[in-house]
Motif scaffolding. Structure first.
Motif, PDB file in Angstrom:
ATOM      1  N   MET A 172       0.884  -1.285  -0.010  1.00 21.74           N
ATOM      2  CA  MET A 172       0.095  -0.006  -0.215  1.00 21.74           C
ATOM      3  C   MET A 172       0.908   1.339   0.019  1.00 21.74           C
ATOM      4  O   MET A 172       0.464   2.203  -0.666  1.00 21.74           O
ATOM      5  CB  MET A 172      -0.957   0.050   1.271  1.00 21.74           C
ATOM      6  CG  MET A 172      -1.915   0.996   1.196  1.00 21.74           C
ATOM      7  SD  MET A 172      -3.259   0.909  -0.188  1.00 21.74           S
ATOM      8  CE  MET A 172      -3.688  -0.745   0.104  1.00 21.74           C
ATOM      9  N   ALA A 173       2.160   1.221   0.692  1.00 18.64           N
ATOM     10  CA  ALA A 173       3.052   2.269   0.575  1.00 18.64           C
ATOM     11  C   ALA A 173       3.164   2.601  -0.671  1.00 18.64           C
ATOM     12  O   ALA A 173       3.302   3.695  -1.306  1.00 18.64           O
ATOM     13  CB  ALA A 173       4.240   2.103   1.649  1.00 18.64           C
ATOM     14  N   ILE A 252      -7.663  13.871 -18.554  1.00 16.74           N
ATOM     15  CA  ILE A 252      -7.113  12.613 -18.746  1.00 16.74           C
ATOM     16  C   ILE A 252      -6.511  12.165 -17.512  1.00 16.74           C
ATOM     17  O   ILE A 252      -6.538  11.128 -17.111  1.00 16.74           O
ATOM     18  CB  ILE A 252      -6.027  12.646 -20.167  1.00 16.74           C
ATOM     19  CG1 ILE A 252      -6.922  12.724 -21.265  1.00 16.74           C
ATOM     20  CG2 ILE A 252      -5.480  11.231 -20.082  1.00 16.74           C
ATOM     21  CD1 ILE A 252      -5.703  13.181 -22.369  1.00 16.74           C
ATOM     22  N   ARG A 253      -5.744  12.906 -16.835  1.00 19.08           N
ATOM     23  CA  ARG A 253      -5.100  12.662 -15.749  1.00 19.08           C
ATOM     24  C   ARG A 253      -6.015  12.162 -14.495  1.00 19.08           C
ATOM     25  O   ARG A 253      -6.015  11.276 -13.738  1.00 19.08           O
ATOM     26  CB  ARG A 253      -4.151  13.872 -15.131  1.00 19.08           C
ATOM     27  CG  ARG A 253      -3.489  13.565 -14.028  1.00 19.08           C
ATOM     28  CD  ARG A 253      -2.896  14.742 -13.278  1.00 19.08           C
ATOM     29  NE  ARG A 253      -4.206  15.438 -12.923  1.00 19.08           N
ATOM     30  CZ  ARG A 253      -4.263  16.896 -12.744  1.00 19.08           C
ATOM     31  NH1 ARG A 253      -3.381  17.500 -12.590  1.00 19.08           N
ATOM     32  NH2 ARG A 253      -5.639  17.571 -12.330  1.00 19.08           N
ATOM     33  N   ASN A 254      -7.102  12.875 -14.354  1.00 15.28           N
ATOM     34  CA  ASN A 254      -8.197  12.589 -13.263  1.00 15.28           C
ATOM     35  C   ASN A 254      -8.816  11.308 -13.584  1.00 15.28           C
ATOM     36  O   ASN A 254      -9.233  10.726 -12.597  1.00 15.28           O
ATOM     37  CB  ASN A 254      -9.034  14.007 -13.245  1.00 15.28           C
ATOM     38  CG  ASN A 254      -8.599  15.067 -12.838  1.00 15.28           C
ATOM     39  OD1 ASN A 254      -7.535  15.296 -12.093  1.00 15.28           O
ATOM     40  ND2 ASN A 254      -9.146  16.336 -13.079  1.00 15.28           N
ATOM     41  N   PHE A 255      -9.044  10.969 -14.873  1.00 12.57           N
ATOM     42  CA  PHE A 255      -9.588   9.931 -15.349  1.00 12.57           C
ATOM     43  C   PHE A 255      -8.792   8.570 -14.977  1.00 12.57           C
ATOM     44  O   PHE A 255      -9.133   7.767 -14.160  1.00 12.57           O
ATOM     45  CB  PHE A 255      -9.830   9.825 -16.670  1.00 12.57           C
ATOM     46  CG  PHE A 255     -10.379   8.336 -17.325  1.00 12.57           C
ATOM     47  CD1 PHE A 255     -11.716   8.068 -17.108  1.00 12.57           C
ATOM     48  CD2 PHE A 255      -9.639   7.348 -17.938  1.00 12.57           C
ATOM     49  CE1 PHE A 255     -12.074   6.555 -17.226  1.00 12.57           C
ATOM     50  CE2 PHE A 255     -10.177   6.253 -18.392  1.00 12.57           C
ATOM     51  CZ  PHE A 255     -11.475   5.951 -18.240  1.00 12.57           C
ATOM     52  N   LEU A 256      -7.365   8.644 -15.146  1.00 11.28           N
ATOM     53  CA  LEU A 256      -6.347   7.906 -14.805  1.00 11.28           C
ATOM     54  C   LEU A 256      -6.213   7.580 -13.370  1.00 11.28           C
ATOM     55  O   LEU A 256      -5.947   6.545 -12.516  1.00 11.28           O
ATOM     56  CB  LEU A 256      -4.729   7.989 -15.500  1.00 11.28           C
ATOM     57  CG  LEU A 256      -5.040   8.139 -16.791  1.00 11.28           C
ATOM     58  CD1 LEU A 256      -3.511   8.579 -17.394  1.00 11.28           C
ATOM     59  CD2 LEU A 256      -5.344   6.631 -17.451  1.00 11.28           C
ATOM     60  N   LEU A 257      -6.472   8.883 -12.654  1.00  8.51           N
ATOM     61  CA  LEU A 257      -6.312   8.693 -11.238  1.00  8.51           C
ATOM     62  C   LEU A 257      -7.354   8.215 -10.548  1.00  8.51           C
ATOM     63  O   LEU A 257      -7.292   7.193  -9.492  1.00  8.51           O
ATOM     64  CB  LEU A 257      -6.164  10.236 -10.637  1.00  8.51           C
ATOM     65  CG  LEU A 257      -5.807  10.381  -9.207  1.00  8.51           C
ATOM     66  CD1 LEU A 257      -4.518   9.888  -8.946  1.00  8.51           C
ATOM     67  CD2 LEU A 257      -6.123  11.859  -8.749  1.00  8.51           C
ATOM     68  N   GLY A 262      -9.478   2.942  -8.208  1.00  7.21           N
ATOM     69  CA  GLY A 262     -10.059   1.767  -7.932  1.00  7.21           C
ATOM     70  C   GLY A 262      -9.276   0.429  -7.949  1.00  7.21           C
ATOM     71  O   GLY A 262      -9.652  -0.594  -7.326  1.00  7.21           O
ATOM     72  N   LEU A 263      -8.164   0.475  -8.502  1.00  9.86           N
ATOM     73  CA  LEU A 263      -7.056  -0.446  -8.473  1.00  9.86           C
ATOM     74  C   LEU A 263      -6.826  -0.684  -6.917  1.00  9.86           C
ATOM     75  O   LEU A 263      -6.560  -1.986  -6.542  1.00  9.86           O
ATOM     76  CB  LEU A 263      -5.907  -0.155  -9.221  1.00  9.86           C
ATOM     77  CG  LEU A 263      -4.673  -1.199  -9.039  1.00  9.86           C
ATOM     78  CD1 LEU A 263      -4.886  -2.595  -9.314  1.00  9.86           C
ATOM     79  CD2 LEU A 263      -3.359  -0.762  -9.726  1.00  9.86           C
ATOM     80  N   ILE A 269      -9.771  -5.116  -1.057  1.00 12.77           N
ATOM     81  CA  ILE A 269     -10.785  -6.250  -1.259  1.00 12.77           C
ATOM     82  C   ILE A 269      -9.980  -7.569  -1.169  1.00 12.77           C
ATOM     83  O   ILE A 269     -10.442  -8.655  -0.536  1.00 12.77           O
ATOM     84  CB  ILE A 269     -11.831  -6.041  -2.361  1.00 12.77           C
ATOM     85  CG1 ILE A 269     -12.549  -4.921  -2.180  1.00 12.77           C
ATOM     86  CG2 ILE A 269     -12.643  -7.483  -2.553  1.00 12.77           C
ATOM     87  CD1 ILE A 269     -13.537  -4.630  -3.550  1.00 12.77           C
ATOM     88  N   LEU A 270      -9.122  -7.542  -1.838  1.00 13.91           N
ATOM     89  CA  LEU A 270      -8.496  -9.001  -1.881  1.00 13.91           C
ATOM     90  C   LEU A 270      -7.823  -9.249  -0.652  1.00 13.91           C
ATOM     91  O   LEU A 270      -7.654 -10.522  -0.162  1.00 13.91           O
ATOM     92  CB  LEU A 270      -7.461  -8.911  -3.234  1.00 13.91           C
ATOM     93  CG  LEU A 270      -8.174  -8.814  -4.739  1.00 13.91           C
ATOM     94  CD1 LEU A 270      -6.958  -8.708  -5.715  1.00 13.91           C
ATOM     95  CD2 LEU A 270      -8.848 -10.160  -5.067  1.00 13.91           C
ATOM     96  N   TRP A 271      -7.110  -8.202  -0.467  1.00 11.50           N
ATOM     97  CA  TRP A 271      -6.317  -8.538   1.007  1.00 11.50           C
ATOM     98  C   TRP A 271      -6.957  -8.864   2.062  1.00 11.50           C
ATOM     99  O   TRP A 271      -7.004  -9.837   2.554  1.00 11.50           O
ATOM    100  CB  TRP A 271      -5.534  -7.339   1.246  1.00 11.50           C
ATOM    101  CG  TRP A 271      -4.517  -7.324   2.517  1.00 11.50           C
ATOM    102  CD1 TRP A 271      -3.609  -8.165   2.873  1.00 11.50           C
ATOM    103  CD2 TRP A 271      -5.041  -6.679   3.831  1.00 11.50           C
ATOM    104  NE1 TRP A 271      -3.087  -8.015   4.269  1.00 11.50           N
ATOM    105  CE2 TRP A 271      -4.109  -6.908   4.799  1.00 11.50           C
ATOM    106  CE3 TRP A 271      -5.817  -5.404   4.049  1.00 11.50           C
ATOM    107  CZ2 TRP A 271      -4.010  -6.252   6.204  1.00 11.50           C
ATOM    108  CZ3 TRP A 271      -5.955  -5.112   5.377  1.00 11.50           C
ATOM    109  CH2 TRP A 271      -4.928  -5.515   6.295  1.00 11.50           C
TER     110      TRP A 271
END
Length: 581
Positions: A172-173, A252-257, A262-263, A269-271
């Motif tokens: 996470m870091a 574009i940057r805000n969309f990628l952010l 989300g990632l 969730i997985l952890w």
């Protein structure tokens, strides 16, 4: 994340750093409250997610959900309370800082006002007063506070996760490092230059518009109004293009952010689904808690790219403010006694900051004491800049402007004892006529004031007023006509008795009869003085000993009115137009 040039600007800063220590307690309190705001927001979602999941799993005992209920209420109340107090504290801190900066700014300007215009156009001055202090205010509210709070939250989240899982805390870091440092650096490198260019274009448009509105009569007389509008629209379009690029990049940057957030949510969730496994919905309890707590923190981290890329604007404002203090520290010199007051303009070139084109280009000129000279030229030709150089308001980029062998920009306030100026719109203050005229010489007696009013043709007018010299003048002197205000300004000059008088288009906007009467008064009363007349009008030009034309910063024509009429077809054409033939 700050761009390195901003740190460099802070290293030599004398405007901001002294007040950081002075108000450090309020600063630390604002940062703590800002952290607590986001902590409560995240904790509220964390406990709420746990409470919802735990309640849905049919707890064996009500006490298992009673504490989360209490914490939900506490964090729910704490978030708006901390937010409100943080806003009060941070804005109070910034307002105290900027009010002190404004006081310092006005003190510097008032102390050395004669030197201020050397390196700035009027539009630059207005931009400095209107924008740069506000930029310093935004530096803290939109960049420093959000960035430091986000860094504290980053450390807190990583350390907190370390109590559950060291390896996931490191993961996470790394993930949050991209949000906290990589995205802001990416914004600075790719968009910072555009943002700096945007500010430069705004400053240029602001300066050009201010200066040209003030000289709009020049554009109208030279019939080049369409040229100016075309030029301004082209520069404005360039600004719009830069702003469109900025907006496109930000989208574009805000969309990628958002995808990246989300990632991070999927990683949580997985952890949590693997880490917290137990009976009675134990996994669900912690999945909801950890994942939901992420979303309030997004608000703290999402602002960092915008905050980082704006540092170029703040850097420029810091440099301008610190540069202002350096320019103001000038020790004026004095003219030698009984010196011949000849003006010598020696190979003068001048360009304004951030402009490559010379307004004046290797101008060479001598104005002997007592000469009457007119300066003609279309708007933007450099005649007004030449007047500022003569007054010492500006410093030549190359060459020198000397009065009795002393550069005029070194004379300071004392230059007003030698050069008097009558401008397009003389200003009258909201005080008595007596005080307005005495601005030229505060020690003058009432008899001397009546004498100069008589010389300029205002004595009868003032005598007819109920209170005479004690009549109050309204703000800007609007109760008087344009011609009367100019005569009042001439009375000040005569009372001051300066050997050189600069007439900066004083007849603009007057009707022909009033204009001619005013010109006759000027030259009859200033017959023993050096007169430099900047004009685009040829009415009364025959009373001058010499006329010069400035075109694109160069001296194009020079000679007496009679010589130019005989030798220059251009001069004859202008004179015919001016006379309506």
């Amino acid at each position: 994340m700050f761009k390195i040039p901003l740190f460099k600007a802070f290293e030599k800063d004398t405007w901001i750093k002294p007040f950081l220590k002075q108000y450090k307690r309020s600063l630390y309190l604002a940062l703590f409250l800002g952290f607590m705001t986001f902590f409560c927001a995240g904790a509220l979602m964390f406990v709420s997610g746990y409470l919802i999941s735990r309640a849905a799993s049919i707890p064996e005992n009500i006490l298992l959900i009673y504490i989360p209920i209490v914490l939900t209420r506490a964090f729910g109340i704490g978030r708006p309370v901390f937010r409100y107090i943080e806003r009060l504290t941070s804005h109070n801190w910034v307002l105290r800082l900027t009010s002190t900066l404004r006081l310092k700014l006005y003190t510097v300007l008032e102390k050395d006002a004669i030197f201020f215009k050397r390196n700035f156009k009027i539009g630059d001055i207005l931009g400095l007063l209107a924008e740069d202090i506000n930029h310093i205010e935004n530096l803290y509210l939109r960049t420093v506070f959000p960035t430091i709070i986000a860094w504290i939250l980053y450390a807190f989240v990583v350390i907190g996760l370390g109590f559950y899982s060291l390896w996931f805390a490191l993961v996470m870091a790394l993930l949050l490092f991209v949000v906290v440092f990589v995205f802001p650096l990416y914004s600075v490198l790719l968009n910072g230059a555009r943002q700096e260019k945007e500010k430069q274009l705004k400053n240029a448009l602001y300066t050009d518009l201010t200066d040209n509105v003030m000289g709009v009569s020049d554009w109208i007389f030279s019939q080049r109004g369409t040229d100016y509008v075309t030029s301004y629209v082209a520069n404005e379009q360039q600004l719009y293009d830069i702003q469109n690029e900025l907006r496109k990049f930000n989208r574009i940057r805000n969309f990628l952010l958002q995808l990246y957030f989300g990632l991070i949510a999927i990683s949580l969730i997985l952890w949590t689904s693997q880490r917290f496994v137990g009976d009675h919905g134990g996994a669900a309890n912690w999945i909801a808690a950890f994942v939901l707590s992420l979303f309030p923190l997004i608000d703290a981290f999402a602002v960092l790219p915008d905050a980082a890329q704006e540092t170029n604007i703040y850097k420029d404002s810091l440099e301008r403010l610190n540069g202002l203090a350096e320019k103001a520290e000038v020790s004026p010199t004095t003219l030698p006694e009984a010196a011949a007051l000849d003006l010598r303009i020696k190979q003068v070139s001048f360009s304004y900051p951030n402009e490559t084109k010379n307004v004046l280009d290797q101008l060479d000129l001598v104005i002997p004491q007592g000469e009457k000279m007119a300066i003609l030229g279309r708007s933007g030709s450099g005649k007004s800049t030449l007047a500022s150089l003569i007054r010492g308001d500006l410093t030549p980029t190359k060459g020198s402007v000397e009065l009795a062998g002393i550069p005029t920009n070194q004379l300071g306030d004392s230059i007003s004892d030698t050069i008097g100026v009558i401008q397009q719109t003389p200003y009258l203050f909201r005080t008595t006529i007596l005080n307005n005229v005495r601005l030229g010489n505060e020690a003058a007696s009432e008899a001397e004031v009546w004498d100069v009013l008589d010389r300029v043709g205002l004595k009868t007018l003032v005598e007819q007023l109920p209170e005479g010299l004690q009549t109050m003048v309204d703000e800007a002197g609007l109760r008087f006509s344009g011609g009367e205000r100019h005569r009042m300004a001439l009375a000040r000059i005569l009372l001051k008795d300066t050997p050189i008088v600069l007439l900066d288009e004083p007849t603009v906007g007057l009707d022909p009869i009033t204009e001619q009467a005013l010109i006759d008064t000027f030259f009859s009363q200033l017959s023993d003085k050096t007169v430099i007349w900047i004009t685009h009008h040829l009415q009364g030009i025959d009373q001058m000993q010499r006329v010069i034309f400035i075109e694109n910063g160069k001296l194009e024509l020079s000679g007496s009115p009679q010589e130019l009429f005989e030798t220059s077809s251009r001069y004859r054409k202008l004179k015919s137009i001016d006379e309506g033939r």
